[in-house]
Design an enzyme around this catalytic site. Structure first.
Site, PDB file in Angstrom:
ATOM      1  N   LYS A 122      11.492  17.214 -32.307  1.00 18.20           N
ATOM      2  CA  LYS A 122      11.299  16.187 -31.265  1.00 18.20           C
ATOM      3  C   LYS A 122       9.856  16.196 -30.773  1.00 18.20           C
ATOM      4  CE  LYS A 122      14.520  18.209 -28.884  1.00 18.20           C
ATOM      5  NZ  LYS A 122      15.030  19.173 -29.869  1.00 18.20           N
ATOM      6  N   ASP A 146      15.735  21.690 -31.930  1.00 19.53           N
ATOM      7  CA  ASP A 146      14.645  22.092 -32.827  1.00 19.53           C
ATOM      8  C   ASP A 146      14.524  21.182 -34.048  1.00 19.53           C
ATOM      9  OD1 ASP A 146      14.203  24.250 -31.094  1.00 19.53           O
ATOM     10  OD2 ASP A 146      15.711  25.454 -32.138  1.00 19.53           O
ATOM     11  N   GLY A 180      11.535  24.370 -26.619  1.00 16.89           N
ATOM     12  CA  GLY A 180      10.287  24.796 -27.246  1.00 16.89           C
ATOM     13  C   GLY A 180       9.895  23.689 -28.200  1.00 16.89           C
ATOM     14  N   HIS A 181       8.892  22.905 -27.841  1.00 15.67           N
ATOM     15  CA  HIS A 181       8.488  21.753 -28.655  1.00 15.67           C
ATOM     16  C   HIS A 181       7.114  22.040 -29.254  1.00 15.67           C
ATOM     17  CE1 HIS A 181      11.379  18.872 -26.327  1.00 15.67           C
ATOM     18  NE2 HIS A 181      11.978  19.905 -26.851  1.00 15.67           N
ATOM     19  N   GLN A 227      16.528  19.791 -26.037  1.00 12.67           N
ATOM     20  CA  GLN A 227      17.828  20.175 -26.606  1.00 12.67           C
ATOM     21  C   GLN A 227      18.341  19.030 -27.498  1.00 12.67           C
ATOM     22  OE1 GLN A 227      17.518  20.924 -22.881  1.00 12.67           O
ATOM     23  NE2 GLN A 227      16.393  22.541 -23.877  1.00 12.67           N
TER      24      GLN A 227
HETATM   25  P1  GDP Z   1      11.782  20.554 -31.218  1.00 11.64           P
HETATM   26  O1  GDP Z   1      12.352  21.552 -30.278  1.00 11.64           O
HETATM   27  O2  GDP Z   1      12.776  19.526 -31.623  1.00 11.64           O
HETATM   28  O3  GDP Z   1      10.504  19.924 -30.717  1.00 11.64           O
HETATM   29  O4  GDP Z   1      11.416  21.360 -32.541  1.00 11.64           O
HETATM   30  P2  GDP Z   1      10.661  22.789 -32.615  1.00 11.64           P
HETATM   31  O5  GDP Z   1       9.230  22.572 -32.351  1.00 11.64           O
HETATM   32  O6  GDP Z   1      11.386  23.813 -31.829  1.00 11.64           O
HETATM   33  O7  GDP Z   1      10.952  23.182 -34.121  1.00 11.64           O
HETATM   34  C1  GDP Z   1      10.515  22.398 -35.190  1.00 11.64           C
HETATM   35  C2  GDP Z   1       9.579  23.261 -36.052  1.00 11.64           C
HETATM   36  O8  GDP Z   1       9.396  22.631 -37.298  1.00 11.64           O
HETATM   37  C3  GDP Z   1       8.200  23.418 -35.463  1.00 11.64           C
HETATM   38  O9  GDP Z   1       7.679  24.657 -35.847  1.00 11.64           O
HETATM   39  C4  GDP Z   1       7.412  22.289 -36.117  1.00 11.64           C
HETATM   40  O10 GDP Z   1       6.011  22.543 -36.206  1.00 11.64           O
HETATM   41  C5  GDP Z   1       8.024  22.267 -37.467  1.00 11.64           C
HETATM   42  N1  GDP Z   1       8.065  20.963 -38.130  1.00 11.64           N
HETATM   43  C6  GDP Z   1       8.238  19.733 -37.578  1.00 11.64           C
HETATM   44  N2  GDP Z   1       8.321  18.794 -38.542  1.00 11.64           N
HETATM   45  C7  GDP Z   1       8.208  19.454 -39.724  1.00 11.64           C
HETATM   46  C8  GDP Z   1       8.254  19.042 -41.090  1.00 11.64           C
HETATM   47  O11 GDP Z   1       8.442  17.880 -41.418  1.00 11.64           O
HETATM   48  N3  GDP Z   1       8.135  20.027 -42.043  1.00 11.64           N
HETATM   49  C9  GDP Z   1       7.945  21.332 -41.723  1.00 11.64           C
HETATM   50  N4  GDP Z   1       7.837  22.213 -42.703  1.00 11.64           N
HETATM   51  N5  GDP Z   1       7.901  21.742 -40.443  1.00 11.64           N
HETATM   52  C10 GDP Z   1       8.041  20.824 -39.464  1.00 11.64           C
HETATM   53  P1  IMO Z   2      14.711  22.324 -27.961  1.00 13.02           P
HETATM   54  O1  IMO Z   2      14.343  21.307 -26.920  1.00 13.02           O
HETATM   55  C1  IMO Z   2      17.761  24.909 -29.671  1.00 13.02           C
HETATM   56  C2  IMO Z   2      20.719  26.561 -26.873  1.00 13.02           C
HETATM   57  C3  IMO Z   2      20.698  28.053 -26.653  1.00 13.02           C
HETATM   58  C4  IMO Z   2      22.178  28.306 -26.362  1.00 13.02           C
HETATM   59  C5  IMO Z   2      22.566  27.058 -25.568  1.00 13.02           C
HETATM   60  C6  IMO Z   2      22.561  27.272 -24.054  1.00 13.02           C
HETATM   61  O2  IMO Z   2      13.585  23.193 -28.368  1.00 13.02           O
HETATM   62  O3  IMO Z   2      15.425  21.672 -29.110  1.00 13.02           O
HETATM   63  P2  IMO Z   2      20.599  27.464 -22.257  1.00 13.02           P
HETATM   64  O4  IMO Z   2      19.490  28.468 -22.126  1.00 13.02           O
HETATM   65  O5  IMO Z   2      20.143  26.059 -22.375  1.00 13.02           O
HETATM   66  O6  IMO Z   2      21.652  27.619 -21.190  1.00 13.02           O
HETATM   67  O7  IMO Z   2      21.337  27.864 -23.658  1.00 13.02           O
HETATM   68  O8  IMO Z   2      21.636  26.053 -25.913  1.00 13.02           O
HETATM   69  N1  IMO Z   2      19.423  25.883 -26.635  1.00 13.02           N
HETATM   70  C7  IMO Z   2      18.631  25.420 -27.616  1.00 13.02           C
HETATM   71  N2  IMO Z   2      18.743  25.516 -28.952  1.00 13.02           N
HETATM   72  N3  IMO Z   2      16.750  24.217 -29.120  1.00 13.02           N
HETATM   73  C8  IMO Z   2      16.636  24.100 -27.780  1.00 13.02           C
HETATM   74  O9  IMO Z   2      15.712  23.315 -27.191  1.00 13.02           O
HETATM   75  C9  IMO Z   2      17.583  24.752 -26.963  1.00 13.02           C
HETATM   76  N4  IMO Z   2      17.760  24.861 -25.617  1.00 13.02           N
HETATM   77  C10 IMO Z   2      18.885  25.545 -25.437  1.00 13.02           C
HETATM   78  O10 IMO Z   2      20.268  28.734 -27.812  1.00 13.02           O
HETATM   79  O11 IMO Z   2      22.913  28.274 -27.567  1.00 13.02           O
HETATM   80 MG    MG Z   3      12.578  23.633 -30.095  1.00 21.92          MG
END
Ligand code: GDP
Ligand code: IMO
Ligand code: MG
Length: 425
Positions: free
Chosen positions: A16, A13, A40-41, A224
């Site tokens: 990416k 998270d 979840g991207h 991840q």
């Molecule tokens: P990912 O899994 O690495 O793609 O990241 P996620 O989408 O799960 O979580 C990142 C969250 O932070 C999302 O809700 C993005 O919209 C948000 N986000 C990304 N870059 C920034 C930033 O620079 N500032 C803020 N406030 N939010 C951001």
């Molecule tokens: P993105 O791509 C954050 C964590 C789960 C758990 C562990 C194993 O959005 O960054 P799994 O279901 O993969 O067997 O769970 O990995 N986990 C993540 N944490 N971001 C993710 O994906 C994750 N995908 C799995 O919370 O601790």
């Molecule tokens: Mg994510």
């Protein structure tokens, strides 16, 4: 033959999705190489927010081909509903390709994931319960069912039957559950998924190499992150694939020579979802502020993310494991209101100062962070798009991050929006 990898450097998270979307502007192809819908991207474009689980984050551009590589585990129902969600919102998915070699996540994998977590009790991992571990376990046990198997009904039915002849014993005799009927399941998958997926099933190796040989830009999108890597993460609190940059090679079918740029995505602080060690974790108001301001709740599970200060020890290790060529720092704006900001530069473990991530996990559990404390910038950064407009305290923070991690920062994100970033190098 230019290829770039986007890789998470912490526990996921990091943002990416945002940077994949940003970099995809220059890309002919965006390829997911591991993981599944545990990811979840989030992409924010203007007023629109897209939360993607399986579809690569390059999908919003017409000129990119989104590819789900062989290393991904694909829930066919989730993929179709995600494609429908995108199509309903005006995003063209007709170009999406799915490797025939990718393994399927079937409903019994999700059932087994949940049962296994319950079986672990207080030692549960906190998985996303998406069936990721059981699907990769079947792949390793050679009892997996691949996307291409759907194209031959006889083979598909036989493989599901073979897998269930084992899993049904586990479901009924170990967990006291009803068995899954292989024919009913095969009927359901074939009737509900095959026609929708058929046009997208492809030989992705040929496609990717065709692009590379034509000198087109290819981006590999990691899901991840480094410390959730099955080999390099905080085992057993990890996922069941190799998110580290090297995972792009087997997960997409390319040799390492093709890769010339490896962008590590790092949050300006750290979050983690699920169980496992976390040396810089905060249990105080500062941590709560990170969660509130950063909206640190899972993109697809809604779970609260555990917050902590930036950890340069982890990042130095991530730099080695991934051969990072640059860092993209996200969510700097979340620290805008803080009086002071901290960077963990070393750990204290049983009275000793330790600069490198200990190989023994018990030591990571015992690690107390040693912080470098810097003044906060107390300025709203969300509108800043030029490095020269950054306050000197924010520049100093980023300089310390570069210095202590040893990786140059190329990009800095100051908000979720596509336009909210600063070229830092
Ligand atoms: P990912 O899994 O690495 O793609 O990241 P996620 O989408 O799960 O979580 C990142 C969250 O932070 C999302 O809700 C993005 O919209 C948000 N986000 C990304 N870059 C920034 C930033 O620079 N500032 C803020 N406030 N939010 C951001
Ligand atoms: P993105 O791509 C954050 C964590 C789960 C758990 C562990 C194993 O959005 O960054 P799994 O279901 O993969 O067997 O769970 O990995 N986990 C993540 N944490 N971001 C993710 O994906 C994750 N995908 C799995 O919370 O601790
Ligand atoms: Mg994510």
């Amino acid at each position: 033959m230019p290829a770039t990898i986007v890789v998470g450097t912490q526990w996921g998270d990091e943002g990416k999705g945002k940077f994949t979307d940003l970099l995809a502007k220059e890309m002919a192809m965006v390829v997911r190489y591991q993981g599944g819908h545990n990811a979840g991207h989030t992409l924010v474009v203007g007023d629109e927010t897209f939360a993607l689980q399986l579809v690569p984050s390059g999908v919003l551009y017409d000129h990119t081909t989104p590819v789900i590589g062989n290393g991904v585990v694909v829930d066919p129902f989730v993929l179709l509903s995600e494609m429908k969600m995108l199509t309903d919102r005006g995003v063209d998915c007709s170009n999406l390709k799915v490797s025939g070699n990718a393994h399927l996540i079937l409903p019994y994998h999700q059932q087994l994931d949940a049962l296994h977590e319950r079986h672990l009790g207080k030692n549960k991992l906190g998985t996303t319960k998406r069936g990721i571990g059981p699907a990769y376990a079947d792949k390793s046990m050679r009892t997996g069912v691949r996307v291409q198997d759907m194209l031959d009904e006889g083979i598909f039915r036989a493989k599901i039957e073979a897998a269930l002849s084992y899993h049904n014993k586990v479901l009924t005799k170990v967990f006291n559950r009803l068995p899954v009927d292989p024919d009913e399941l095969a009927d359901k998958v074939l009737s509900e998924c095959l026609e929708g997926l058929r046009p997208h099933i492809a030989d992705t190796i040929n496609l990717i190499h065709g692009a590379l040989e034509s000198n087109e830009q290819v981006l590999f999108e990691g899901a991840q992150a480094t410390f959730l890597d099955l080999d390099h993460g905080t085992y057993p609190f990890v996922t069941s694939s190799n998110p580290t940059a090297g995972g792009a090679c087997p997960g997409a079918g390319v040799g390492p020579k093709h890769i010339d740029r490896i962008v590590g995505i790092a949050k300006a602080y750290v979050t983690r979802v699920g169980a496992g060690p976390f040396p810089t974790e905060l249990f105080d108001d500062v941590g709560d502020a990170m969660v509130d301001i950063g909206r640190e709740f899972g993109t697809n599970t809604g779970r609260r993310r555990r917050p902590g200060w930036f950890d340069a020890v982890m990042l130095r290790h991530a730099a080695r494991l991934n051969s990072l060529t640059e860092l993209a720092v996200t969510k700097l704006d979340v620290l805008d209101t803080f009086d002071e900001v901290k960077i963990c530069v070393a750990y204290e473990i049983e009275g000793e100062r330790v600069e490198e991530l200990p190989y023994h996990q018990s030591s990571i559990h015992k690690a107390t962070p040693i912080y470098e404390t810097l003044p906060g910038w107390k300025t709203d950064l969300t509108q800043v798009t030029d490095r020269k407009d950054l306050p000197k305290e924010a520049i100093e923070y980023l300089n310390v991050v570069q210095d202590r991690t040893g990786v140059p920062i190329s990009l800095v994100s100051t908000g979720p929006g596509r336009d909210q970033f600063i070229q830092f190098d």
